[in-house]
Design a protein around this motif. Structure first.
Motif, PDB file in Angstrom:
ATOM      1  N   THR A 156      -4.168   1.921  14.172  1.00 22.34           N
ATOM      2  CA  THR A 156      -5.297   2.813  14.409  1.00 22.34           C
ATOM      3  C   THR A 156      -6.465   2.135  15.115  1.00 22.34           C
ATOM      4  O   THR A 156      -7.415   2.808  15.503  1.00 22.34           O
ATOM      5  CB  THR A 156      -5.799   3.397  13.082  1.00 22.34           C
ATOM      6  OG1 THR A 156      -6.199   2.324  12.218  1.00 22.34           O
ATOM      7  CG2 THR A 156      -4.704   4.216  12.401  1.00 22.34           C
ATOM      8  N   THR A 199      -6.621  -2.719   2.186  1.00 21.96           N
ATOM      9  CA  THR A 199      -7.930  -2.399   1.628  1.00 21.96           C
ATOM     10  C   THR A 199      -7.744  -1.784   0.240  1.00 21.96           C
ATOM     11  O   THR A 199      -6.680  -1.251  -0.086  1.00 21.96           O
ATOM     12  CB  THR A 199      -8.693  -1.423   2.536  1.00 21.96           C
ATOM     13  OG1 THR A 199      -7.888  -0.252   2.744  1.00 21.96           O
ATOM     14  CG2 THR A 199      -9.010  -2.055   3.879  1.00 21.96           C
ATOM     15  N   ASP A 212      -2.481   2.348   9.640  1.00 20.44           N
ATOM     16  CA  ASP A 212      -2.450   3.418   8.644  1.00 20.44           C
ATOM     17  C   ASP A 212      -1.111   3.304   7.916  1.00 20.44           C
ATOM     18  O   ASP A 212      -0.056   3.521   8.522  1.00 20.44           O
ATOM     19  CB  ASP A 212      -2.569   4.773   9.337  1.00 20.44           C
ATOM     20  CG  ASP A 212      -2.581   5.937   8.354  1.00 20.44           C
ATOM     21  OD1 ASP A 212      -1.884   5.866   7.307  1.00 20.44           O
ATOM     22  OD2 ASP A 212      -3.258   6.938   8.639  1.00 20.44           O
ATOM     23  N   ALA A 217       0.860  -1.188   0.000  1.00 20.70           N
ATOM     24  CA  ALA A 217       0.000   0.000   0.000  1.00 20.70           C
ATOM     25  C   ALA A 217       0.887   1.225   0.000  1.00 20.70           C
ATOM     26  O   ALA A 217       1.996   1.205   0.549  1.00 20.70           O
ATOM     27  CB  ALA A 217      -0.920   0.011   1.221  1.00 20.70           C
ATOM     28  N   VAL A 218       0.429   2.284  -0.600  1.00 22.64           N
ATOM     29  CA  VAL A 218       1.095   3.588  -0.692  1.00 22.64           C
ATOM     30  C   VAL A 218       2.593   3.448  -0.989  1.00 22.64           C
ATOM     31  O   VAL A 218       3.427   4.150  -0.397  1.00 22.64           O
ATOM     32  CB  VAL A 218       0.854   4.448   0.581  1.00 22.64           C
ATOM     33  CG1 VAL A 218      -0.628   4.758   0.743  1.00 22.64           C
ATOM     34  CG2 VAL A 218       1.397   3.789   1.840  1.00 22.64           C
ATOM     35  N   ASP A 265      -8.766   0.894  -1.144  1.00 21.58           N
ATOM     36  CA  ASP A 265      -8.445   2.320  -1.214  1.00 21.58           C
ATOM     37  C   ASP A 265      -7.022   2.611  -0.726  1.00 21.58           C
ATOM     38  O   ASP A 265      -6.557   3.748  -0.793  1.00 21.58           O
ATOM     39  CB  ASP A 265      -9.456   3.161  -0.429  1.00 21.58           C
ATOM     40  CG  ASP A 265      -9.520   2.815   1.053  1.00 21.58           C
ATOM     41  OD1 ASP A 265      -8.639   2.073   1.545  1.00 21.58           O
ATOM     42  OD2 ASP A 265     -10.468   3.287   1.723  1.00 21.58           O
ATOM     43  N   GLY A 266      -6.325   1.584  -0.247  1.00 24.86           N
ATOM     44  CA  GLY A 266      -4.946   1.754   0.183  1.00 24.86           C
ATOM     45  C   GLY A 266      -4.776   2.482   1.495  1.00 24.86           C
ATOM     46  O   GLY A 266      -3.658   2.805   1.897  1.00 24.86           O
ATOM     47  N   LYS A 267      -5.860   2.713   2.207  1.00 27.59           N
ATOM     48  CA  LYS A 267      -5.783   3.522   3.424  1.00 27.59           C
ATOM     49  C   LYS A 267      -5.608   2.700   4.699  1.00 27.59           C
ATOM     50  O   LYS A 267      -5.329   3.257   5.754  1.00 27.59           O
ATOM     51  CB  LYS A 267      -7.038   4.388   3.548  1.00 27.59           C
ATOM     52  CG  LYS A 267      -7.159   5.442   2.451  1.00 27.59           C
ATOM     53  CD  LYS A 267      -8.403   6.290   2.641  1.00 27.59           C
ATOM     54  CE  LYS A 267      -8.493   7.373   1.566  1.00 27.59           C
ATOM     55  NZ  LYS A 267      -9.717   8.209   1.728  1.00 27.59           N
ATOM     56  N   THR A 268      -5.764   1.385   4.593  1.00 29.35           N
ATOM     57  CA  THR A 268      -5.671   0.555   5.790  1.00 29.35           C
ATOM     58  C   THR A 268      -4.995  -0.777   5.464  1.00 29.35           C
ATOM     59  O   THR A 268      -5.303  -1.404   4.453  1.00 29.35           O
ATOM     60  CB  THR A 268      -7.061   0.270   6.384  1.00 29.35           C
ATOM     61  OG1 THR A 268      -7.747   1.500   6.618  1.00 29.35           O
ATOM     62  CG2 THR A 268      -6.957  -0.504   7.691  1.00 29.35           C
ATOM     63  N   SER A 304       0.358   5.163   5.821  1.00 24.20           N
ATOM     64  CA  SER A 304       1.096   6.419   5.662  1.00 24.20           C
ATOM     65  C   SER A 304       1.819   6.815   6.943  1.00 24.20           C
ATOM     66  O   SER A 304       3.009   7.114   6.946  1.00 24.20           O
ATOM     67  CB  SER A 304       0.146   7.541   5.222  1.00 24.20           C
ATOM     68  OG  SER A 304      -0.398   7.268   3.944  1.00 24.20           O
ATOM     69  N   SER A 305       1.098   6.798   8.060  1.00 25.02           N
ATOM     70  CA  SER A 305       1.707   7.181   9.339  1.00 25.02           C
ATOM     71  C   SER A 305       2.427   6.012  10.003  1.00 25.02           C
ATOM     72  O   SER A 305       3.214   6.212  10.936  1.00 25.02           O
ATOM     73  CB  SER A 305       0.640   7.719  10.290  1.00 25.02           C
ATOM     74  OG  SER A 305      -0.256   6.689  10.672  1.00 25.02           O
TER      75      SER A 305
END
Length: 337
Positions: free
Chosen positions: A320, A293, A313, A253-254, A295-298, A315-316
């Motif tokens: 979460t 996921t 997360d 992801a990301v 959407d790449g957010k989780t 990114s961070s």
């Protein structure tokens, strides 16, 4: 009884006697199915978790963090993969020696197919819908054809020893199989159902994941504590990433890779471009299945040892939230819908 092949005792878990119920040692099992990339239309709002000790598949809403349904699946359900339309789940049962078919809208088992050996890893062809099941006790992958009655066994593909993680390229033309006892990955031509190459990787590869474009494959090498990167077209290993202890499965992801480290209770984060380790995230006890996921957010992690999912997360790189599950969550494979 100590789980066959396990190299450590988890802190508070009872140990099933079947060798396919645990990972880590000579009979290191399950790892399953590789993680397949979700098609563009899929909405990853639900996690479909194989609760292996609970003999169930749980449908979990990631937004509300609640279990919507617990579907009984006897035989220690382990690997899971979804049909291209995301309406059907195929679940391996190592102790039940077969595969169960679940209608996800009706939330019930609609069919079952008995298989010999040790059905463990499982994957689905995104184009044809064919289902591939790794025989942990052999050196073969079963080819199954979905039909109105459920599944039909159509043939076998010869692989290396103890095949585990499975992945199929987005065009449906190439099947990849991690061969745990051979320290290789099989590259298979789907049309001819023949292995065209074996790629040497680290020690005891288990989880197998493809990049989104299918150009690169990544194996979690349980004993050498690293991840091998493979150029699929060239059929060769291009490098390795150092991980925590007993890496299991990989997700992306990301622009980052995430690896569950079973014995370290962490997720290793790495850069797929440079194969450099970026961080280690503390999660639950004995993390195994992992996926991102759509959407790449989780990033969702199944923690076998404390019956919970960790939500990260990407990114961070912070956890979460957590979600409770049934007993012995594995989520080995394509488990987000």
């Amino acid at each position: 009884m100590r789980k066959a092949g396990a190299l450590r005792f988890t802190r508070r878990r009872r140990r099933p006697s079947h060798p396919l119920l645990r990972s880590g040692g000579r009979f290191w099992a399950w790892g399953l199915v590789c993680l397949a990339w979700l098609p563009a239309h899929a909405l990853a709002q639900q996690a479909l978790v194989t609760a292996q000790l609970g003999n169930a598949v749980e449908i979990i809403d990631l937004g509300s963090k609640t279990i919507l349904q617990s579907i009984p699946v006897p035989g220690a359900p382990a690997g899971i993969a979804l049909s291209p339309d995301r309406k059907t789940a195929y679940v391996t049962r190592p102790e039940g020696h077969g595969v169960s078919v679940i209608d996800l809208d009706a939330r019930r088992v609609t069919a079952s197919l008995d298989l010999p050996g040790g059905p463990l890893g499982i994957g689905v062809n995104p184009k044809s819908g064919e289902v591939y099941v790794a025989d942990w006790y052999g050196a073969r992958v079963f080819v199954l054809r979905p039909n109105a009655a459920g599944l039909t066994l159509e043939g076998e593909i010869a692989t290396g020893k103890s095949p585990s993680g499975i992945a199929v390229t987005p065009d449906g033309a190439t099947l990849l199989v991690a061969n745990r006892e051979s320290d290789t990955v099989s590259i298979v031509d789907v049309g001819s159902r023949r292995e065209t190459r074996q790629v040497s990787v680290g020690q005891h590869p288990f989880g197998l994941t493809l990049s989104a474009d299918g150009r690169y494959a990544y194996t979690a090498n349980v004993v050498s504590n690293d991840v091998s990167a493979i150029d699929v077209a060239a059929g060769r290993e291009t490098g390795r990433v150092t991980t925590g202890q007993r890496p299991y499965v990989i997700a992306f992801a990301v622009g980052k890779g995430f690896v569950t480290d079973q014995y370290s209770n962490t997720v290793t984060v790495f850069d797929p471009a440079t194969l450099k380790t970026l961080a280690a995230i503390d999660v639950g006890d004995h993390p195994e299945g992992i996926a991102a996921t759509h959407d790449g957010k989780t990033i969702v992690v199944a923690n076998w040892g404390d019956n919970a999912l960790s939500l990260i997360d990407p990114s961070s790189l912070q956890v979460t939230g957590t979600i409770g599950t049934g007993d012995g969550p594995r989520a080995f494979g394509d488990f987000l819908r």
